[in-house]
Design a protein around this motif. Sequence first.
Motif, mmCIF file in Angstrom:
data_model
loop_
_atom_site.group_PDB
_atom_site.id
_atom_site.type_symbol
_atom_site.label_atom_id
_atom_site.label_comp_id
_atom_site.label_asym_id
_atom_site.label_seq_id
_atom_site.Cartn_x
_atom_site.Cartn_y
_atom_site.Cartn_z
ATOM 1 N N ARG A 1 75.276 43.887 76.170
ATOM 2 C CA ARG A 1 76.174 44.196 77.289
ATOM 3 C C ARG A 1 77.239 43.120 77.419
ATOM 4 O O ARG A 1 78.410 43.409 77.681
ATOM 5 C CB ARG A 1 75.351 44.317 78.566
ATOM 6 N N PHE A 2 76.859 41.861 77.208
ATOM 7 C CA PHE A 2 77.817 40.754 77.229
ATOM 8 C C PHE A 2 78.840 40.914 76.101
ATOM 9 O O PHE A 2 80.047 40.790 76.329
ATOM 10 C CB PHE A 2 77.080 39.423 77.109
ATOM 11 N N ASP A 3 78.378 41.194 74.883
ATOM 12 C CA ASP A 3 79.286 41.373 73.744
ATOM 13 C C ASP A 3 80.273 42.510 73.989
ATOM 14 O O ASP A 3 81.460 42.403 73.674
ATOM 15 C CB ASP A 3 78.496 41.641 72.456
ATOM 16 N N THR A 4 79.792 43.600 74.561
ATOM 17 C CA THR A 4 80.660 44.738 74.881
ATOM 18 C C THR A 4 81.690 44.349 75.933
ATOM 19 O O THR A 4 82.865 44.727 75.830
ATOM 20 C CB THR A 4 79.826 45.939 75.374
ATOM 21 N N TRP B 1 84.415 42.310 74.305
ATOM 22 C CA TRP B 1 85.326 43.206 73.559
ATOM 23 C C TRP B 1 86.276 43.933 74.511
ATOM 24 O O TRP B 1 87.482 43.995 74.265
ATOM 25 C CB TRP B 1 84.512 44.216 72.736
ATOM 26 N N ALA B 2 85.737 44.477 75.616
ATOM 27 C CA ALA B 2 86.562 45.211 76.578
ATOM 28 C C ALA B 2 87.592 44.294 77.231
ATOM 29 O O ALA B 2 88.747 44.692 77.449
ATOM 30 C CB ALA B 2 85.679 45.859 77.643
ATOM 31 N N ALA B 3 87.210 43.057 77.520
ATOM 32 C CA ALA B 3 88.141 42.106 78.125
ATOM 33 C C ALA B 3 89.276 41.773 77.158
ATOM 34 O O ALA B 3 90.439 41.661 77.564
ATOM 35 C CB ALA B 3 87.409 40.829 78.539
ATOM 36 N N LYS B 4 88.946 41.637 75.886
ATOM 37 C CA LYS B 4 89.984 41.367 74.888
ATOM 38 C C LYS B 4 90.962 42.538 74.790
ATOM 39 O O LYS B 4 92.175 42.347 74.723
ATOM 40 C CB LYS B 4 89.366 41.089 73.522
ATOM 41 N N GLN B 5 90.421 43.750 74.796
ATOM 42 C CA GLN B 5 91.282 44.936 74.749
ATOM 43 C C GLN B 5 92.201 44.994 75.969
ATOM 44 O O GLN B 5 93.394 45.282 75.845
ATOM 45 C CB GLN B 5 90.436 46.216 74.671
ATOM 46 N N ALA B 6 91.647 44.714 77.149
ATOM 47 C CA ALA B 6 92.439 44.737 78.373
ATOM 48 C C ALA B 6 93.499 43.637 78.359
ATOM 49 O O ALA B 6 94.646 43.860 78.775
ATOM 50 C CB ALA B 6 91.531 44.594 79.586
ATOM 51 N N HIS B 7 93.146 42.457 77.860
ATOM 52 C CA HIS B 7 94.106 41.359 77.767
ATOM 53 C C HIS B 7 95.235 41.713 76.806
ATOM 54 O O HIS B 7 96.415 41.466 77.091
ATOM 55 C CB HIS B 7 93.403 40.076 77.312
ATOM 56 N N LEU C 1 93.341 45.090 85.404
ATOM 57 C CA LEU C 1 92.197 45.492 84.584
ATOM 58 C C LEU C 1 91.688 44.304 83.762
ATOM 59 O O LEU C 1 90.483 44.068 83.677
ATOM 60 C CB LEU C 1 92.566 46.653 83.668
ATOM 61 N N ALA C 2 92.605 43.557 83.185
ATOM 62 C CA ALA C 2 92.211 42.386 82.388
ATOM 63 C C ALA C 2 91.460 41.374 83.252
ATOM 64 O O ALA C 2 90.452 40.805 82.822
ATOM 65 C CB ALA C 2 93.444 41.742 81.753
ATOM 66 N N HIS C 3 91.935 41.162 84.472
ATOM 67 C CA HIS C 3 91.246 40.234 85.375
ATOM 68 C C HIS C 3 89.835 40.737 85.699
ATOM 69 O O HIS C 3 88.866 39.969 85.661
ATOM 70 C CB HIS C 3 92.047 40.044 86.666
ATOM 71 N N GLY C 4 89.718 42.015 86.012
ATOM 72 C CA GLY C 4 88.411 42.595 86.323
ATOM 73 C C GLY C 4 87.453 42.498 85.143
ATOM 74 O O GLY C 4 86.267 42.194 85.310
ATOM 75 N N GLN C 5 87.972 42.735 83.940
ATOM 76 C CA GLN C 5 87.130 42.644 82.744
ATOM 77 C C GLN C 5 86.683 41.203 82.504
ATOM 78 O O GLN C 5 85.559 40.974 82.056
ATOM 79 C CB GLN C 5 87.870 43.192 81.523
ATOM 80 N N SER C 6 87.538 40.255 82.804
ATOM 81 C CA SER C 6 87.161 38.840 82.658
ATOM 82 C C SER C 6 86.024 38.485 83.616
ATOM 83 O O SER C 6 85.095 37.762 83.248
ATOM 84 C CB SER C 6 88.356 37.932 82.926
ATOM 85 N N GLN C 7 86.078 39.018 84.833
ATOM 86 C CA GLN C 7 84.999 38.800 85.796
ATOM 87 C C GLN C 7 83.707 39.424 85.296
ATOM 88 O O GLN C 7 82.636 38.837 85.413
ATOM 89 C CB GLN C 7 85.354 39.395 87.158
ATOM 90 N N ARG C 8 83.808 40.605 84.706
ATOM 91 C CA ARG C 8 82.624 41.292 84.175
ATOM 92 C C ARG C 8 81.998 40.470 83.045
ATOM 93 O O ARG C 8 80.774 40.398 82.938
ATOM 94 C CB ARG C 8 82.990 42.687 83.696
ATOM 95 N N VAL C 9 82.824 39.855 82.214
ATOM 96 C CA VAL C 9 82.302 39.004 81.142
ATOM 97 C C VAL C 9 81.458 37.878 81.737
ATOM 98 O O VAL C 9 80.352 37.604 81.265
ATOM 99 C CB VAL C 9 83.441 38.430 80.266
ATOM 100 N N LEU C 10 81.966 37.244 82.787
ATOM 101 C CA LEU C 10 81.219 36.154 83.425
ATOM 102 C C LEU C 10 79.891 36.641 84.001
ATOM 103 O O LEU C 10 78.858 35.991 83.841
ATOM 104 C CB LEU C 10 82.065 35.497 84.520
ATOM 105 N N ASP C 11 79.924 37.789 84.662
ATOM 106 C CA ASP C 11 78.693 38.341 85.234
ATOM 107 C C ASP C 11 77.677 38.675 84.144
ATOM 108 O O ASP C 11 76.486 38.349 84.273
ATOM 109 C CB ASP C 11 78.994 39.603 86.054
ATOM 110 N N CYS C 12 78.130 39.323 83.090
ATOM 111 C CA CYS C 12 77.228 39.689 81.992
ATOM 112 C C CYS C 12 76.667 38.453 81.291
ATOM 113 O O CYS C 12 75.493 38.424 80.907
ATOM 114 C CB CYS C 12 77.946 40.590 80.984
ATOM 115 N N GLU C 13 77.509 37.438 81.140
ATOM 116 C CA GLU C 13 77.032 36.212 80.508
ATOM 117 C C GLU C 13 75.971 35.532 81.380
ATOM 118 O O GLU C 13 74.957 35.065 80.871
ATOM 119 C CB GLU C 13 78.185 35.249 80.237
#
Length: 163
Positions: free
Chosen positions: A17-20, A23-29, A53-65
């Motif tokens: 889930r973290f890896d995904t 990836w999603a954050a990179k796509q959004a960025h 969207l990029a900001h939200g995905q970055s937050q999701r990366v932190l939560d998943c990590e």
Amino acid sequence: MNKLTVYETITNALRQRFDTAVWAAKQAHDAATNEESVAENKYDTFGLEASYLAHGQSQRVLDCENDWRTFEKKGVVLFEEDDVVALWALVELNEVDKHVPYTKWFFISPCAGGLTVEQHHQSVFLVTPSSPVGKALIGKEEGDEICLRQNGLEVVYEITRVC
């Protein structure tokens, strides 16, 4: 069910889930910083939306990590036969008054509530202590009965194993 195997399966699922999320954050960025995202007029908000969207995905990366690291660092916690249900417990429930026993497995987790993993063709549901199921299970022990609401009905389960 082997708790160590369940724990490893959960840890792997959280890592995926973290890896995904990465990836999603990179796509959004990439979408937010692409030259095609530059506004052509005052009504063109694609670039602004992409940056949100990029900001939200970055937050999701932190939560998943954080979820993944929490499991990775803790290690499996084993419970004794007389222990009550607490954080890090794997709990087996059997539906009461069923001719054919119906078993459910729950893992009491500090994070990632709602995640479900499969182990030996059986679902294991992660619940947090603050969830309705977590609140019903915490402090109970093997042999206790709990009532869970499913599809608008109250279903009675017996705790048959805490490990």
